[in-house]
Design a protein around this motif. Structure first.
Motif, PDB file in Angstrom:
ATOM      1  N   ILE A  49       0.830  -1.207   0.000  1.00  0.00           N
ATOM      2  CA  ILE A  49       0.000   0.000   0.000  1.00  0.00           C
ATOM      3  C   ILE A  49       0.866   1.258   0.000  1.00  0.00           C
ATOM      4  O   ILE A  49       0.517   2.269  -0.630  1.00  0.00           O
ATOM      5  CB  ILE A  49      -1.013  -0.003   1.173  1.00  0.00           C
ATOM      6  CG1 ILE A  49      -2.127   1.017   0.899  1.00  0.00           C
ATOM      7  CG2 ILE A  49      -0.346   0.237   2.503  1.00  0.00           C
ATOM      8  CD1 ILE A  49      -3.347   0.859   1.805  1.00  0.00           C
ATOM      9  N   ARG A  53       0.649   4.061  -2.983  1.00  0.00           N
ATOM     10  CA  ARG A  53       0.442   5.482  -2.679  1.00  0.00           C
ATOM     11  C   ARG A  53       1.559   6.332  -3.265  1.00  0.00           C
ATOM     12  O   ARG A  53       1.324   7.403  -3.836  1.00  0.00           O
ATOM     13  CB  ARG A  53       0.349   5.689  -1.171  1.00  0.00           C
ATOM     14  CG  ARG A  53      -0.889   5.042  -0.533  1.00  0.00           C
ATOM     15  CD  ARG A  53      -0.823   5.117   0.984  1.00  0.00           C
ATOM     16  NE  ARG A  53      -0.867   6.513   1.424  1.00  0.00           N
ATOM     17  CZ  ARG A  53      -0.335   6.949   2.568  1.00  0.00           C
ATOM     18  NH1 ARG A  53       0.286   6.109   3.366  1.00  0.00           N
ATOM     19  NH2 ARG A  53      -0.441   8.221   2.893  1.00  0.00           N
ATOM     20  N   PHE A  71      -6.001   5.150  -0.412  1.00  0.00           N
ATOM     21  CA  PHE A  71      -6.837   4.129  -1.051  1.00  0.00           C
ATOM     22  C   PHE A  71      -7.990   3.829  -0.106  1.00  0.00           C
ATOM     23  O   PHE A  71      -7.794   3.273   0.980  1.00  0.00           O
ATOM     24  CB  PHE A  71      -6.022   2.871  -1.358  1.00  0.00           C
ATOM     25  CG  PHE A  71      -5.166   3.024  -2.587  1.00  0.00           C
ATOM     26  CD1 PHE A  71      -5.669   2.732  -3.844  1.00  0.00           C
ATOM     27  CD2 PHE A  71      -3.857   3.472  -2.483  1.00  0.00           C
ATOM     28  CE1 PHE A  71      -4.893   2.894  -4.987  1.00  0.00           C
ATOM     29  CE2 PHE A  71      -3.061   3.631  -3.603  1.00  0.00           C
ATOM     30  CZ  PHE A  71      -3.579   3.344  -4.866  1.00  0.00           C
ATOM     31  N   THR A 198     -11.681  -0.392  -4.606  1.00  0.00           N
ATOM     32  CA  THR A 198     -10.941   0.680  -3.959  1.00  0.00           C
ATOM     33  C   THR A 198     -11.059   1.955  -4.770  1.00  0.00           C
ATOM     34  O   THR A 198     -11.352   1.923  -5.969  1.00  0.00           O
ATOM     35  CB  THR A 198      -9.462   0.322  -3.740  1.00  0.00           C
ATOM     36  OG1 THR A 198      -8.858   1.285  -2.858  1.00  0.00           O
ATOM     37  CG2 THR A 198      -8.679   0.285  -5.052  1.00  0.00           C
ATOM     38  N   VAL A 239      -6.135  -3.017  -3.941  1.00  0.00           N
ATOM     39  CA  VAL A 239      -4.966  -2.139  -3.788  1.00  0.00           C
ATOM     40  C   VAL A 239      -3.748  -2.764  -4.455  1.00  0.00           C
ATOM     41  O   VAL A 239      -2.992  -2.084  -5.161  1.00  0.00           O
ATOM     42  CB  VAL A 239      -4.686  -1.858  -2.302  1.00  0.00           C
ATOM     43  CG1 VAL A 239      -3.357  -1.119  -2.133  1.00  0.00           C
ATOM     44  CG2 VAL A 239      -5.822  -1.051  -1.688  1.00  0.00           C
TER      45      VAL A 239
END
Length: 354
Positions: A49, A53, A71, A198, A239
């Motif tokens: 994650i 990002r 997310f 997401t 994700v």
């Protein structure tokens, strides 16, 4: 061979992304555990994650510029609510260019006064309004960059003294823009980035904390920023697959590369729509979307024949949205040029046999 997938969403994904994602379902990181059964707090997923990002900000040119990438869940529809909950103190301005902006307006009205600066509803949303004035006494201005249902796309964005909020669900990462002019961008992953489940939110950190209401934790951007997008259990598969898609895009050459490809695809299809007398575009030319081309057949007597031809050619997802009918070819980042050529070939074949 995989079908030519023009589906408007969930979207087509790159083959290599599907392969890696499917492998991770069985054995993630060679740990003999599935991606969807490991702890979301474990280092392997935290790395995922964080990478996703970081990639989002990098591709948009927003690294180290005071933005945070999140997310979240609930789709873009939940962002209609969240943006107003977090940002609308007294009054906000909206541009109405179709179904999704209309829904965003409906949600925002729950929190304050709404000014619809202008609308293209008068012509069934087949154009993007221009030369409108944005009030300076509003909390923000909201627009939708690309209208999936009607096939219109904003080619220019207004200069404004107030925060600029944009729903980029169906054209995020598809073209070069000065993304730093936006204070908040949101996009459901399933249109151009990943599977359903997401939503990417890019938010400028200094626009928060200005509303007087108490915001429930699950609807608070600040709550998710404080927990680095991990306030609650995130949709791990969505994700991860989005991260793979962003890596794929970066390796290709990023947005500058994919924009050239997207323009080739849309130019090829629109040229055939304009040349072939059996078809007619639904949108005025200057506002045509590079992502979603909407068009109609000029003779209903040929509809069944055309439908048979494109289905025989292994083309999927060409039907227009149920609310307006006709046809819609969604040409998201992962759709190859040869798929567009396959559709053009079918359109020319219909012309030849008619």
């Amino acid at each position: 061979m995989k079908k030519h997938n023009f589906s408007a969403g969930p979207c087509i994904l790159p083959e290599e992304v599907l392969q890696k994602a499917s492998e991770a379902i069985i054995n993630f990181n060679d740990d003999n555990l599935s991606l969807i059964e490991i702890s979301h707090r474990s280092k392997p997923f935290v790395d995922v994650i964080e990478n996703a990002r970081s990639l989002a900000l990098e591709l948009l040119g927003l690294e180290n510029k005071g933005y945070t990438a999140l997310f979240l869940q609930g789709g873009a529809s939940n962002q209609f609510l969240m943006t107003a909950y977090n940002l609308l103190n007294k009054k906000a301005a909206y541009l109405n260019t179709g179904t999704w902006s209309s829904k965003a307006i409906k949600e925002a009205k729950l929190f304050g006064e709404l000014i619809e600066v202008t609308s293209s509803k008068d012509k069934d949303f087949n154009y993007i309004p221009k030369n409108y004035t944005i009030p300076t006494d509003v909390d923000y201005f909201h627009c939708t960059s690309n209208n999936t249902i009607y096939g219109t796309q904003m080619k220019n964005f207004p200069k404004t003294e107030v925060p600029l909020i944009c729903d980029m669900s169906s054209d995020i990462f598809s073209r070069q823009l000065d993304f730093s002019k936006f204070d908040l961008i949101y996009a459901g992953a399933q249109k151009n980035m990943g599977p359903a489940g997401t939503t990417l939110v890019i938010i400028k950190d200094d626009i928060l904390g200005k509303v007087e209401r108490v915001i429930p934790s699950m609807l608070s951007y600040q709550a998710f920023i404080d927990k680095e997008s991990m306030f609650n259990t995130p949709p791990v598969f969505a994700v991860y697959t989005s991260m793979l898609t962003l890596e794929w895009l970066k390796n290709l050459g990023g947005i500058p590369f994919i924009e050239k490809v997207n323009k080739q695809k849309s130019a090829l299809l629109y040229a055939e729509i304009d040349r072939n007398s059996l078809f007619k575009g639904s949108v005025i030319k200057e506002d045509r979307s590079h992502m979603n081309a909407t068009f109609n057949i000029t003779s209903e007597a040929l509809k069944n024949k055309f439908d048979t031809l494109w289905k025989q050619a292994d083309i999927n997802g060409l039907d227009g949205h149920r609310s307006i009918g006709g046809y819609r070819a969604s040409m998201y980042n992962a759709l190859p040029l040869y798929s567009v050529q396959a559709l053009v070939d079918v359109m020319q074949e219909l012309e030849r046999i008619s």
